[in-house]
Design a protein around this motif. Structure first.
Motif, PDB file in Angstrom:
ATOM      1  N   MET A 290       0.809  -1.197   0.000  1.00  0.00           N
ATOM      2  CA  MET A 290       0.000   0.000   0.000  1.00  0.00           C
ATOM      3  C   MET A 290       0.855   1.266   0.000  1.00  0.00           C
ATOM      4  O   MET A 290       0.504   2.225  -0.650  1.00  0.00           O
ATOM      5  CB  MET A 290      -0.915   0.024   1.218  1.00  0.00           C
ATOM      6  N   GLN A 291       1.943   1.234   0.779  1.00  0.00           N
ATOM      7  CA  GLN A 291       2.780   2.427   0.841  1.00  0.00           C
ATOM      8  C   GLN A 291       3.398   2.725  -0.522  1.00  0.00           C
ATOM      9  O   GLN A 291       3.482   3.893  -0.913  1.00  0.00           O
ATOM     10  CB  GLN A 291       3.867   2.269   1.901  1.00  0.00           C
ATOM     11  N   LEU A 292       3.790   1.694  -1.226  1.00  0.00           N
ATOM     12  CA  LEU A 292       4.345   1.875  -2.567  1.00  0.00           C
ATOM     13  C   LEU A 292       3.342   2.574  -3.474  1.00  0.00           C
ATOM     14  O   LEU A 292       3.685   3.498  -4.218  1.00  0.00           O
ATOM     15  CB  LEU A 292       4.745   0.516  -3.157  1.00  0.00           C
TER      16      LEU A 292
ATOM     17  N   ASN B 143       3.088   6.184  -2.493  1.00  0.00           N
ATOM     18  CA  ASN B 143       4.249   6.936  -2.998  1.00  0.00           C
ATOM     19  C   ASN B 143       4.084   7.289  -4.469  1.00  0.00           C
ATOM     20  O   ASN B 143       4.376   8.407  -4.899  1.00  0.00           O
ATOM     21  CB  ASN B 143       5.532   6.122  -2.815  1.00  0.00           C
ATOM     22  N   GLU B 144       3.616   6.319  -5.250  1.00  0.00           N
ATOM     23  CA  GLU B 144       3.438   6.553  -6.688  1.00  0.00           C
ATOM     24  C   GLU B 144       2.330   7.569  -6.943  1.00  0.00           C
ATOM     25  O   GLU B 144       2.458   8.448  -7.796  1.00  0.00           O
ATOM     26  CB  GLU B 144       3.157   5.230  -7.403  1.00  0.00           C
ATOM     27  N   LEU B 145       1.245   7.451  -6.202  1.00  0.00           N
ATOM     28  CA  LEU B 145       0.146   8.416  -6.357  1.00  0.00           C
ATOM     29  C   LEU B 145       0.599   9.826  -5.981  1.00  0.00           C
ATOM     30  O   LEU B 145       0.229  10.805  -6.633  1.00  0.00           O
ATOM     31  CB  LEU B 145      -1.056   7.993  -5.514  1.00  0.00           C
ATOM     32  N   GLU B 146       1.389   9.931  -4.924  1.00  0.00           N
ATOM     33  CA  GLU B 146       1.918  11.235  -4.528  1.00  0.00           C
ATOM     34  C   GLU B 146       2.802  11.812  -5.625  1.00  0.00           C
ATOM     35  O   GLU B 146       2.693  12.986  -5.978  1.00  0.00           O
ATOM     36  CB  GLU B 146       2.702  11.112  -3.221  1.00  0.00           C
ATOM     37  N   ARG B 147       3.670  10.973  -6.179  1.00  0.00           N
ATOM     38  CA  ARG B 147       4.549  11.420  -7.266  1.00  0.00           C
ATOM     39  C   ARG B 147       3.735  11.908  -8.457  1.00  0.00           C
ATOM     40  O   ARG B 147       4.001  12.968  -9.027  1.00  0.00           O
ATOM     41  CB  ARG B 147       5.486  10.280  -7.696  1.00  0.00           C
TER      42      ARG B 147
ATOM     43  N   SER C 274      -6.145  10.028  -3.247  1.00  0.00           N
ATOM     44  CA  SER C 274      -5.905   8.584  -3.270  1.00  0.00           C
ATOM     45  C   SER C 274      -4.628   8.224  -2.517  1.00  0.00           C
ATOM     46  O   SER C 274      -4.549   7.166  -1.888  1.00  0.00           O
ATOM     47  CB  SER C 274      -5.838   8.070  -4.709  1.00  0.00           C
ATOM     48  N   ALA C 275      -3.629   9.098  -2.565  1.00  0.00           N
ATOM     49  CA  ALA C 275      -2.391   8.845  -1.815  1.00  0.00           C
ATOM     50  C   ALA C 275      -2.670   8.849  -0.314  1.00  0.00           C
ATOM     51  O   ALA C 275      -2.187   7.976   0.419  1.00  0.00           O
ATOM     52  CB  ALA C 275      -1.332   9.889  -2.175  1.00  0.00           C
ATOM     53  N   PHE C 276      -3.460   9.825   0.168  1.00  0.00           N
ATOM     54  CA  PHE C 276      -3.842   9.838   1.583  1.00  0.00           C
ATOM     55  C   PHE C 276      -4.504   8.511   1.956  1.00  0.00           C
ATOM     56  O   PHE C 276      -4.199   7.916   2.999  1.00  0.00           O
ATOM     57  CB  PHE C 276      -4.822  10.982   1.886  1.00  0.00           C
TER      58      PHE C 276
END
Length: 166
Positions: free
Chosen positions: A1-3, A6-10, A27-29
């Motif tokens: 999930m964290q991965l 991270n991708e959504l944040e990027r 979605s990152a949150f």
């Protein structure tokens, strides 16, 4: 999930379209919350099998209240057998309470941010440089939720083992 978080944040940070960036940030949150939640749920399930299916809303209560009953019972048994003394009892119960409360607070905050992200689309994320916020929640802080949950869960397991429950 964290991965995934991270991708959504990027992607949110690199997206020039405000609406798309908002959706990606939300979605990152969400993913960061679920990463912390799943880490905690797995830990609780390893501590006591009937805690595996604990609902989201009940986990903070379990961390603050529910852990104490089996811990006290095990500590009393250890006291009777001479494996622990009163000082150990006080320290272990204090550590358990502090760790459980800290993790519960983290999950409550993360859950609140997740609810905003999922159910209040009228509250938009904002971006200042490389910082995305949703109301008062920063995505950089949300990114730390899973790591903080792992740290607190490791402490819980250490205390649980010292009590003699693992």
């Amino acid at each position: 999930m964290q991965l995934v978080g991270n991708e959504l944040e990027r992607l949110a940070l690199s997206n020039g379209d405000q609406e798309s960036a908002d959706l990606l940030g939300r979605s990152a949150f969400n993913r960061y919350y679920y990463a912390a939640f799943l880490i905690t749920r797995e830990t609780l399930g390893s501590m006591q099998t009937n805690w595996r299916g604990t609902a989201h809303a009940e986990i903070p209560n379990l961390l603050e209240i529910g852990l104490k009953k089996p811990a006290r019972a095990a500590i009393r048994s250890q006291l009777r057998s001479g494996l622990l003394d009163k000082g150990d009892e006080s320290r272990l119960l204090s550590d358990l309470s502090a760790t459980g409360s800290e993790l519960a607070q983290l999950l409550r905050q993360a859950y609140d941010a997740r609810i905003l992200a999922d159910y209040e689309p009228e509250i938009k994320t904002t971006r200042t440089g490389n910082l995305i916020t949703l109301k008062t929640y920063k995505l950089t802080t949300a990114k730390e939720w899973p790591t903080r949950a792992k740290t607190q869960c490791a402490r819980l397991l250490r205390i649980w083992k010292e009590i003699g429950l693992v």
